[in-house]
Every structure is written in C-alpha cells, then in structure tokens.
Motif scaffolding. Sequence first.
Motif, PDB file in Angstrom:
ATOM      1  N   UNK A  64       0.806  -1.228   0.000  1.00 20.65           N
ATOM      2  CA  UNK A  64       0.000   0.000   0.000  1.00 20.65           C
ATOM      3  C   UNK A  64       0.837   1.275   0.000  1.00 20.65           C
ATOM      4  N   UNK A  65       1.958   1.256   0.746  1.00 14.14           N
ATOM      5  CA  UNK A  65       2.826   2.433   0.776  1.00 14.14           C
ATOM      6  C   UNK A  65       3.490   2.625  -0.579  1.00 14.14           C
ATOM      7  N   UNK A 115      -5.654   8.605 -15.883  1.00 11.35           N
ATOM      8  CA  UNK A 115      -5.729   7.158 -16.129  1.00 11.35           C
ATOM      9  C   UNK A 115      -4.989   6.389 -15.034  1.00 11.35           C
ATOM     10  N   UNK A 116      -3.778   6.829 -14.714  1.00 10.87           N
ATOM     11  CA  UNK A 116      -2.985   6.153 -13.681  1.00 10.87           C
ATOM     12  C   UNK A 116      -3.692   6.238 -12.337  1.00 10.87           C
ATOM     13  N   UNK A 155      -6.412   4.056  -7.716  1.00 10.05           N
ATOM     14  CA  UNK A 155      -7.157   4.779  -6.689  1.00 10.05           C
ATOM     15  C   UNK A 155      -7.447   3.911  -5.471  1.00 10.05           C
ATOM     16  N   UNK A 156      -7.851   2.674  -5.707  1.00 15.41           N
ATOM     17  CA  UNK A 156      -8.180   1.767  -4.608  1.00 15.41           C
ATOM     18  C   UNK A 156      -6.974   1.531  -3.710  1.00 15.41           C
ATOM     19  N   UNK A 211      -3.769   2.533   1.102  1.00 17.35           N
ATOM     20  CA  UNK A 211      -2.484   2.892   1.701  1.00 17.35           C
ATOM     21  C   UNK A 211      -2.612   3.983   2.737  1.00 17.35           C
ATOM     22  N   UNK A 212      -3.384   5.031   2.415  1.00 14.94           N
ATOM     23  CA  UNK A 212      -3.584   6.109   3.383  1.00 14.94           C
ATOM     24  C   UNK A 212      -4.335   5.624   4.613  1.00 14.94           C
ATOM     25  N   UNK A 213      -5.327   4.736   4.401  1.00 17.36           N
ATOM     26  CA  UNK A 213      -6.107   4.217   5.520  1.00 17.36           C
ATOM     27  C   UNK A 213      -5.237   3.399   6.451  1.00 17.36           C
TER      28      UNK A 213
END
Length: 272
Positions: free
Chosen positions: A190-191, A253-254, A259-260, A265-267
């Motif tokens: 995630x990071x 696009x990237x 996005x998921x 990662x932030x969560x």
Amino acid sequence: MALKRLEKGLMIFLLVAFGILMMIPFIWMLGSSFKPENEFTIVPPTIIPNHPTFNNYVDLFAKMDFLVYLKNTLIIVLCSFVGLLLNALAGYAFAKFEFPGKNKFFYLILATMMIPAQVTMIPTYLIINKLGLVNTMAGMVLPGLVGAFGIFLFRQFMSTIPMDLMEAARLDGAGEMRIFFQLIVPIVKPVFAVQGILTFIGAWNSFLWPLIIANDESLYTLSVGLSLLKGQYASKFGLQMAGAAFMVVPIIIVFSFFQKHIIEGYTISGMK
C-alpha cells in the motif's frame, strides 16, 4: 428514517452536482483539443466540437518535438521509480537496524522537509555544475532521486512490522536483501502504491528544475514543452489544448487504476 434518507439523497445530489461543475473545465479542454481553429471564435462557444479533428494532436508532434519531450519525461519517471526503491531501502534501514547516530540522522532528514525546494535550488545547481552535469539527463534526475517524505513514510510503516518475522527468515538462512524483497516489500505494497502515484505525478509534471538545468531543447520535458506552446503558438488555441490534454489524461488514467490502492495505503498508514 425518512429524514436520514433525505439527507443522504441531498448529499449525493450535492456531490454529483459539484463533481460535474468541477469537471466542466476538463471536459472543455478535452473537447477543445479536437476543435479546428475557426470554432474557437464561434458565439456562443461550444464544449463539444461541431467538426472534430485530430490535426491538433498531429501538429503537436509534427511542429513541436513532443516525442522527444515525452521520451525525456519517461526517462525521469523511470529513474524516479528507482529512487522510490532507494527510499524504501532507507526507510527499512531506519526502521529495522541499529547504527550510531541513527535517530539524529533521521531527524536531520526530517528537518529538510521544512526547507522549501526553491531555497535549495541554487546550492543544488552549483553542486551539479561542479560535477559537470549541467545540461545532462543525470543532472535533472539525481537531485530528486530520494526524498525525506518517502523515507519517513516507509520508515513509519516498516517500524510496525514484527521483528519475529525477520528473525524467522534469518533462521531459515535468508539474507537481508532477500528478506527485504520477499518479506518486507509484499507487506508494504500500500505504501508503494501511494508513493508510486505521487512519484509518477511529480516526475510527469517536472518543470522548474528541468527548465533550469537544461539548456538544450532536446532535454526538455513535457511540462517545459507545453510552456513553449504559449510563446511560439500563442494564437493556436487548439494546439495548446491538445498539449494540455496530453499532459493531464495519463495522470487521470494512472490515478483511476491505482485509486483503490492509494486509499487503502492512506487508511492503513493512518491506522498504524
């Protein structure tokens, strides 16, 4: 119950309405990139072109060296991902190893986050000049290869990984690099996703440093090339819109694809 349903419906309506409102400039830019020049003077103006054409994108590569700018930008992006790996290795060292001056050195790295990039540009340029790397791709890439924020983020996340996992791997005969790539990297995906998208956006939009360090137009990036359109083709609005769309669309696009992972990662980082 009915009040909650009404509040939810109102919130969804407001989010959709403001989302569409914020997308209007982007939709106008994208539509304008396909307009012939004579449609820009039509009153009232049109968002969707009446006679769409690809000539603006053809001219973008035929009249300007946008293919060269794209190549230079992709090189910077790829080198930035190498820097992402270096940030992860540095974060791993600060999180899981003990060495003299570890904490002081880490705090010194964090202190650099408080210094604006513009302040360090002149000293950095002087160093690059002394090394003879002005007007070279290496001179553009090296100063931004590693960053304090990336090291900090990796270090904070990796410090929560139990040492028992690493000790078990060492008992099985795994070396430090094997532990990092086969044990640590999968855990910190995630990071990597968060830093990867931030690294891509930063490298793709790189403008000020390439403009300073590069004297040869063959070393310009897409952002620098886009700024040249305003001077050389100030009256060619379709060409400028095509250049802007060419810059923005890949980022969207990237971001859409990752996005998921970014939100995850932030969560997870917040929970840690």
